[in-house]
Design an enzyme around this catalytic site. Structure first.
Site, PDB file in Angstrom:
ATOM      1  N   SER A 289       0.852  -1.190   0.000  1.00  0.00           N
ATOM      2  CA  SER A 289       0.000   0.000   0.000  1.00  0.00           C
ATOM      3  C   SER A 289       0.884   1.235   0.000  1.00  0.00           C
ATOM      4  O   SER A 289       2.053   1.173   0.398  1.00  0.00           O
ATOM      5  CB  SER A 289      -0.859   0.024   1.254  1.00  0.00           C
ATOM      6  OG  SER A 289      -0.029   0.264   2.386  1.00  0.00           O
ATOM      7  N   ASP A 290       0.334   2.353  -0.426  1.00  0.00           N
ATOM      8  CA  ASP A 290       0.994   3.617  -0.105  1.00  0.00           C
ATOM      9  C   ASP A 290       0.758   3.853   1.392  1.00  0.00           C
ATOM     10  O   ASP A 290      -0.085   3.191   2.017  1.00  0.00           O
ATOM     11  CB  ASP A 290       0.433   4.764  -0.959  1.00  0.00           C
ATOM     12  CG  ASP A 290       1.413   5.945  -0.999  1.00  0.00           C
ATOM     13  OD1 ASP A 290       2.291   6.030  -0.113  1.00  0.00           O
ATOM     14  OD2 ASP A 290       1.297   6.790  -1.911  1.00  0.00           O
ATOM     15  N   TRP A 291       1.513   4.782   1.961  1.00  0.00           N
ATOM     16  CA  TRP A 291       1.483   4.963   3.408  1.00  0.00           C
ATOM     17  C   TRP A 291       0.142   5.546   3.847  1.00  0.00           C
ATOM     18  O   TRP A 291      -0.209   6.666   3.496  1.00  0.00           O
ATOM     19  CB  TRP A 291       2.658   5.855   3.828  1.00  0.00           C
ATOM     20  CG  TRP A 291       3.904   5.058   4.139  1.00  0.00           C
ATOM     21  CD1 TRP A 291       4.600   5.085   5.316  1.00  0.00           C
ATOM     22  CD2 TRP A 291       4.589   4.095   3.311  1.00  0.00           C
ATOM     23  NE1 TRP A 291       5.666   4.189   5.257  1.00  0.00           N
ATOM     24  CE2 TRP A 291       5.682   3.579   4.046  1.00  0.00           C
ATOM     25  CE3 TRP A 291       4.371   3.590   2.021  1.00  0.00           C
ATOM     26  CZ2 TRP A 291       6.552   2.617   3.531  1.00  0.00           C
ATOM     27  CZ3 TRP A 291       5.239   2.631   1.513  1.00  0.00           C
ATOM     28  CH2 TRP A 291       6.308   2.165   2.262  1.00  0.00           C
ATOM     29  N   ASP A 292      -0.598   4.748   4.575  1.00  0.00           N
ATOM     30  CA  ASP A 292      -1.949   5.097   5.003  1.00  0.00           C
ATOM     31  C   ASP A 292      -2.929   5.068   3.831  1.00  0.00           C
ATOM     32  O   ASP A 292      -3.916   5.795   3.830  1.00  0.00           O
ATOM     33  CB  ASP A 292      -1.970   6.469   5.693  1.00  0.00           C
ATOM     34  CG  ASP A 292      -3.162   6.581   6.650  1.00  0.00           C
ATOM     35  OD1 ASP A 292      -3.656   5.532   7.112  1.00  0.00           O
ATOM     36  OD2 ASP A 292      -3.612   7.714   6.914  1.00  0.00           O
ATOM     37  N   GLY A 293      -2.674   4.178   2.894  1.00  0.00           N
ATOM     38  CA  GLY A 293      -3.569   4.059   1.746  1.00  0.00           C
ATOM     39  C   GLY A 293      -4.495   2.861   1.840  1.00  0.00           C
ATOM     40  O   GLY A 293      -5.217   2.549   0.900  1.00  0.00           O
TER      41      GLY A 293
END
Ligand code: BGC
Length: 723
Positions: free
Chosen positions: A273-277
């Site tokens: 995932s992207d960070w906090d995605g």
């Protein structure tokens, strides 16, 4: 007899066999390594072996972060902590572990490479490889495993705050350049992580915006660079994007991740995932996410941590799905030699690394205008040069957010010019503009300009929030801090004014007609000042070409003319469809400021003798280029394809091949570019397939999308469907 050695590795991985034969006691050194530790075994056998040794809880540990940029170690099996790091332009400084604040280390400097758009402007895949290789070596030196780059989101709007990180507007160019980069980086036992999959084309509302895009545009414009990263670059990791596609977040978008990336393209690595995605356990569990990073929760509460474990225990999620995720994580570890003694150790800030940084900058700087041979400058004819503009002294490498680098050093343009001509020419400097700067700063700059034989104005954008920086888009395409007016005043005071712009594209109408020469220098990395000085004084002949159209004004560009940026009520509809970048300007007959593929040289090139030769599954375009000027130089020969009678609308022309050719004065070379059947194909949603139709195609060759002196026609004898 060999004596037996008892290895007591923490893994218990070595087996020592002792055999008794009658009265004779033989100790046979029967050492058997666990399959997953044996570098001579096939990757898949090692993966399966390690998978079979993991407990349920250990498997879960491999699927989520245990700090901002790591995943947990499993010491029992010798699985080390995995270190991930940004990013595309070098190895970012260490942060955290649990915050975004700098870790405050003194050993986390790295070579700051030119930004992605500068690399793309070289149109030189070999340099892509070299840039990737340097970053890979430094990543290994710093103990990293996965590097979060390259970024290949297509430049849909000039305003996107991250355009500087990406590779421009063309899917083919982006695909070729990123593949080279990935191969170079991964040659160092590092996994690249191509990002952000997909359609992260704006920073405005990036975490939530829902993209609605027609299937053809998705396939033909927004996905090909990722497909090339997978199929030609062999990338081991892919990062999902923050935004949504058709109502589902991209980090757990079933269509993108399961159907396209994994099933259709055969991607065998991991999706992170992207960070906090990540937003949902069920979707994360089922829709193709393999590694969750950066969620703003306690690590055990990540969607793929305890909530997923609970779902596995209750039977809500199948165990086979878990194994598949773990397998992908292990495969990347094994493929990058995490368990092998022979894993590469890397190196840092070597002379070669600095040279690559400089060369990418030298080849990426684009000469946009050069009237009356204003450039290169001749130091013998100059007593005093005025260097004006904040970007002459401004450091950029650390900016832009996640792609920023704590550089070993950074040669600013002023420093580069002092290095180059400081002993022979008198250099005077004036800042001219800046955040707090007003009239007085400008007046001083004008006076400085008057006092000199020539002015080098170095301005443009910077990485402040709201310009070329992650997390926000630009408000407009204008030069900030009153630079339009300042340049006009300076050129009035001294007509011998060369303009150098750093950053991404800006409107230039206010002054372009008044200045003799303009260079686009992007963010050229820590050797940028030296590279720029060499271009200005002719040690290096510029050979960069624009990887994106520069519109005259923002409203000319497709997303803005169609009025569908940044979207309404949380959705942005890509109504321009396929017509992104030059595809739009060419098809709609809109005159750009500078076209895609454009870039001048201090020499001239002549194209001749185009021949098309039918080859297996395609055609080769063969032609000659001659350097008809007085200095050595490089030209990027570009091949575009136009279909005569398509059954569906097609853009006026599309880039399908290119080659950078270095030529001495007078030298002529034959260039051969192969166009496979896929070079003629479009995506047909009705047939769910790429289709090359039986038709006539014009093949056009030249040095820019709007300067194509050679053309010939090619007949595709029959319709071909392809993946
Ligand atoms: C960015 C990614 C980056 C990640 C980790 C995110 O905000 O979108 O490109 O790799 O942060 O820093």
């Amino acid at each position: 007899m060999k004596s037996s050695i008892l290895h007591t590795s923490c893994l218990g991985a070595l087996l020592v066999g002792a055999l008794l034969f009658g009265n004779h006691f033989h100790v046979s050194a029967q050492e058997t390594k666990a399959v997953y530790l044996d570098a001579t075994q096939p990757v898949e056998s090692r993966v399966e072996d390690l998978l079979s040794r993991l407990t349920l809880e250990e498997k879960i540990l491999l699927l989520h972060a245990d700090s901002k940029f790591t995943t947990a170690a499993i010491p029992r099996l010798g699985i080390p902590r995995r270190w991930l790091d940004d990013g595309p332009h070098g190895v970012r400084e260490d942060i955290g572990p649990d915050t975004w604040a700098s870790a405050g280390r003194t050993d986390d400097f790295s070579t700051a490479m030119p930004s992605g758009i500068c690399l793309a402007a070289t149109w030189n895949p070999e340099l892509g490889f070299n840039e990737g290789e340097v970053i890979g070596q430094e990543a290994r030196w710093r103990g990293k495993d996965i590097m979060l780059g390259p970024g290949v989101n297509i430049l849909r709007t000039p305003l996107c705050g991250r355009n500087f990180e990406y590779l421009g507007e063309d899917p083919f160019l982006s695909g070729v350049m990123c593949s080279g980069y990935i191969r170079g980086e991964q040659s160092q036992d590092i996994s690249s992580c191509v990002k952000h999959f997909a359609l992260n084309n704006q920073e405005t509302e990036r975490g939530s915006i829902n993209v609605e895009v027609a299937e053809r545009a998705l396939r033909e414009i927004y996905l090909p660079a990722f497909k090339a990263a997978v199929q030609s670059g062999g990338v081991w990791s892919v990062m999902g994007a923050y935004n949504q596609l058709r109502g589902q977040h991209c980090c757990h978008n079933d269509y993108l991740l399961n159907k396209i990336l994994k099933d259709e393209w055969g991607f065998k690595g991991l999706v992170m995932s992207d960070w906090d995605g990540t937003h949902d356990t069920k979707q994360a569990a089922l829709n193709g996410l393999d590694l969750e990073m950066g969620t703003e929760k306690k690590y055990d509460d990540f969607y793929l941590a305890h909530p997923y474990l609970d779902g596995l225990k209750s039977g809500e999620f199948p165990l086979a799905g878990l194994d598949e995720k773990v397998r992908r994580n292990l495969r990347v570890m094994i493929a990058t030699h995490v368990f092998d003694v022979a894993r590469k150790h890397g190196s840092f800030n070597t002379a070669e690394h600095q040279a690559v940084a400089r060369q990418v900058a030298e080849e990426g700087i684009v000469l946009l205008k050069n009237e009356n041979h204003a450039l290169p400058l001749d130091e013998r004819k100059l007593k005093t040069i005025a260097i004006i503009g904040e970007n002459s002294i401004r450091l950029h490498a650390h900016g832009g957010d996640s792609s920023g680098i704590k550089a070993f050093y950074e040669i600013t343009p002023l420093q580069g010019l002092v290095n180059r001509v400081g002993t022979s020419v008198n250099i005077v400097f004036s800042e001219g503009y800046g955040k707090g700067g007003g009239k007085e700063l400008a007046e001083r700059a004008v006076a400085t300009a008057k006092s000199a034989d020539a002015v080098i104005y170095i301005g443009g954008l910077n990485h402040d929030k709201g310009f070329d920086c992650e997390g926000a888009d630009r408000k407009d395409m204008k030069l900030p801090y009153g630079q339009d007016k300042l340049i006009q005043k300076i050129v009035a005071a001294n007509p011998n004014t060369i303009v150098v712009l750093e950053g991404t594209m800006v409107e230039m109408d206010a002054w372009l007609g008044k200045v003799p020469a303009v260079l686009q220098a992007w963010y050229p990395g820590m050797e940028g000042g030296n590279a720029l000085a060499k271009v200005l004084f002719g040690d290096v002949n510029p050979s960069g070409k624009l990887p994106a159209t520069f519109p005259k004004k923002l409203s000319d560009s497709p997303a803005h003319q169609m009025g569908n940026y940044p979207g309404t009520d949380g959705t942005v509809t890509y109504a321009e469809g396929l017509l992104v970048g030059y595809r739009w300007f060419d098809t709609k007959n809109i005159e750009p400021l500078f076209p895609f593929g454009f870039g001048l040289s201090y020499t001239t090139f002549k194209y001749s003798n185009l021949k098309l030769v039918t080859a297996d599954n395609g055609v080769t375009a063969q032609f000659e280029i001659q350097n008809t000027g007085g200095v050595a130089g490089a030209e990027v020969a570009q091949v575009y394809v136009h279909q005569k009678n398509p059954s569906l609308m097609r853009p006026e022309k599309e880039l399908k091949g290119f080659q950078k050719v270095f030529l001495q004065p007078g030298e002529k070379q034959t260039v051969v570019i192969f166009l496979g059947q896929n070079a003629f194909a479009f995506y047909d949603d009705a047939q769910k397939s790429w289709v090359a139709e039986q038709d006539t195609f014009a093949i056009k060759v030249g040095g820019s999308s709007r300067d194509l002196p050679l053309a010939a026609e090619f007949q595709l004898p029959e319709k071909v469907l392809m993946k």
